[in-house]
Design a protein around this motif. Structure first.
Motif, PDB file in Angstrom:
ATOM      1  N   GLY A 120      10.457 -30.226 -12.130  1.00 19.80           N
ATOM      2  CA  GLY A 120      10.151 -29.170 -11.171  1.00 19.80           C
ATOM      3  C   GLY A 120      11.357 -28.346 -10.772  1.00 19.80           C
ATOM      4  N   ARG A 121      12.543 -28.886 -10.962  1.00 15.74           N
ATOM      5  CA  ARG A 121      13.773 -28.151 -10.671  1.00 15.74           C
ATOM      6  C   ARG A 121      14.324 -27.446 -11.902  1.00 15.74           C
ATOM      7  NH1 ARG A 121      16.416 -29.623  -5.800  1.00 15.74           N
ATOM      8  NH2 ARG A 121      18.103 -28.286  -6.570  1.00 15.74           N
ATOM      9  N   GLY A 122      13.574 -27.473 -12.990  1.00 15.59           N
ATOM     10  CA  GLY A 122      14.028 -26.818 -14.208  1.00 15.59           C
ATOM     11  C   GLY A 122      15.058 -27.618 -14.983  1.00 15.59           C
ATOM     12  N   THR A 123      15.131 -28.918 -14.705  1.00 17.07           N
ATOM     13  CA  THR A 123      16.080 -29.813 -15.366  1.00 17.07           C
ATOM     14  C   THR A 123      15.335 -30.700 -16.350  1.00 17.07           C
ATOM     15  OG1 THR A 123      17.532 -29.818 -13.434  1.00 17.07           O
ATOM     16  CG2 THR A 123      17.770 -31.655 -14.964  1.00 17.07           C
ATOM     17  N   LEU A 124      16.009 -31.075 -17.437  1.00 12.13           N
ATOM     18  CA  LEU A 124      15.361 -31.880 -18.467  1.00 12.13           C
ATOM     19  C   LEU A 124      15.596 -33.374 -18.223  1.00 12.13           C
ATOM     20  CD1 LEU A 124      13.839 -31.968 -21.211  1.00 12.13           C
ATOM     21  CD2 LEU A 124      16.101 -32.009 -22.303  1.00 12.13           C
ATOM     22  N   PRO A 125      14.539 -34.157 -17.997  1.00 11.00           N
ATOM     23  CA  PRO A 125      14.692 -35.618 -17.924  1.00 11.00           C
ATOM     24  C   PRO A 125      14.579 -36.233 -19.315  1.00 11.00           C
ATOM     25  CG  PRO A 125      12.461 -35.007 -17.305  1.00 11.00           C
ATOM     26  CD  PRO A 125      13.170 -33.727 -17.675  1.00 11.00           C
ATOM     27  N   VAL A 126      15.419 -37.218 -19.585  1.00  6.33           N
ATOM     28  CA  VAL A 126      15.337 -37.977 -20.834  1.00  6.33           C
ATOM     29  C   VAL A 126      15.266 -39.450 -20.451  1.00  6.33           C
ATOM     30  CG1 VAL A 126      16.471 -38.602 -22.996  1.00  6.33           C
ATOM     31  CG2 VAL A 126      16.630 -36.249 -22.146  1.00  6.33           C
ATOM     32  N   LEU A 127      14.163 -40.094 -20.751  1.00  8.08           N
ATOM     33  CA  LEU A 127      13.985 -41.498 -20.406  1.00  8.08           C
ATOM     34  C   LEU A 127      14.584 -42.402 -21.477  1.00  8.08           C
ATOM     35  CD1 LEU A 127      10.365 -41.594 -18.958  1.00  8.08           C
ATOM     36  CD2 LEU A 127      12.428 -42.387 -17.807  1.00  8.08           C
ATOM     37  N   LEU A 128      15.245 -43.463 -21.019  1.00  7.49           N
ATOM     38  CA  LEU A 128      15.765 -44.497 -21.908  1.00  7.49           C
ATOM     39  C   LEU A 128      14.873 -45.727 -21.794  1.00  7.49           C
ATOM     40  CD1 LEU A 128      19.571 -44.324 -20.974  1.00  7.49           C
ATOM     41  CD2 LEU A 128      18.329 -42.931 -22.646  1.00  7.49           C
ATOM     42  N   ILE A 180       7.375 -36.408 -22.863  1.00  7.31           N
ATOM     43  CA  ILE A 180       8.733 -36.022 -22.481  1.00  7.31           C
ATOM     44  C   ILE A 180       9.744 -36.609 -23.469  1.00  7.31           C
ATOM     45  CG2 ILE A 180       8.108 -35.908 -20.048  1.00  7.31           C
ATOM     46  CD1 ILE A 180       9.662 -38.526 -19.700  1.00  7.31           C
ATOM     47  N   SER A 181      10.966 -36.093 -23.387  1.00 12.94           N
ATOM     48  CA  SER A 181      12.037 -36.547 -24.266  1.00 12.94           C
ATOM     49  C   SER A 181      12.454 -37.967 -23.898  1.00 12.94           C
ATOM     50  CB  SER A 181      13.237 -35.606 -24.150  1.00 12.94           C
ATOM     51  OG  SER A 181      12.894 -34.295 -24.549  1.00 12.94           O
TER      52      SER A 181
END
Length: 233
Positions: A120-128, A180-181
């Motif tokens: 929502g903040r325009g940032t990319l989350p990448v889950l490990l 998502i990534s």
């Protein structure tokens, strides 16, 4: 480009030697920054890992430790404490039913909220995915503190490896559902070598060699995702 490494003690950089906790300066964000700098990639790495954190704690400090820093990418490493147990309570009542610190449904809801708020903040989350553990050494570590009464309950509930693996499987399903990534840290790390040489005495937290391997796994994943571009020269 700014990357925030957001997670628990595996991100913070903790190891155990002969039952003693040590804070490692050479943690995975350290080695990740070292590799990025050495390869001429214009990327800043910020370590926001905290000892003993669960997904609930990450939600509580998301704004201050992540969103207010305005990163481009957030590496989320969380779950090992969520699926763990309050071992003092287990030792006191080994015949009772005990629930993980953060129940599975709540864990998945928390991760979903983290992802949505970051996006929502325009940032990319990448889950490990969850780092693998060595259950035998972990049980030995627990027995030093809580006694061998744990053995009865562990035998009945399937052990921490059962819960650890289950949370990881459901995390992977969630990743697919959210589209998502992600980086498969768990399997990449296993391919880096013998866990005896990568994890410290507690069977959970990496040694410096393990943190280096962890950084390599993550950098490989970021490159495959097209998220670690060389600096312009």
């Amino acid at each position: 480009m700014k990357i925030v490494c957001f997670g628990d003690s595996v991100t913070r950089g903790i190891s155990f030697f002969r039952g003693q906790l040590r804070i490692q300066r050479q943690n995975y964000p350290y080695f990740l920054q070292e590799r990025l700098d050495g390869e001429g990639r214009d990327i800043q790495v910020v370590n926001k890992g905290v000892w003993n954190d669960t997904s609930t704690h990450l939600l509580q400090r998301l704004k201050a430790d992540v969103l207010d820093l305005d990163p481009d990418l957030v590496l989320i490493e969380i779950g090992g404490n969520d699926c763990n147990f309050r071992w003092d309570e287990v030792a006191a009542s080994p015949h009772d039913v005990h629930e993980p610190i953060v129940p599975l449904r709540e864990y998945l809801e928390n991760v979903t909220r983290l992802v949505k708020e970051i996006e929502g903040r325009g940032t990319l989350p990448v889950l490990l995915t969850l780092l693998p553990l060595d259950p035998v050494r972990y049980y030995r570590h627990l027995v030093r503190f809580y006694g061998d009464k744990l053995g009865h309950w562990i035998g009945l509930c399937g052990g921490i490896e059962h819960w650890h693996g289950m949370y990881n499987r459901f995390l992977r399903r969630l990743i697919s559902d959210l589209n998502i990534s992600w980086i498969d840290l768990r399997n990449r790390f296993k391919r880096k070598g013998d866990l005896q040489e990568l994890l410290s005495d507690d069977g959970v937290h990496p040694l410096p060699t393990g943190y280096r391997a962890m950084a390599e796994c993550i950098l490989e994943g970021l490159i495959e995702l097209g998220l670690a571009k060389p600096a312009r020269g």
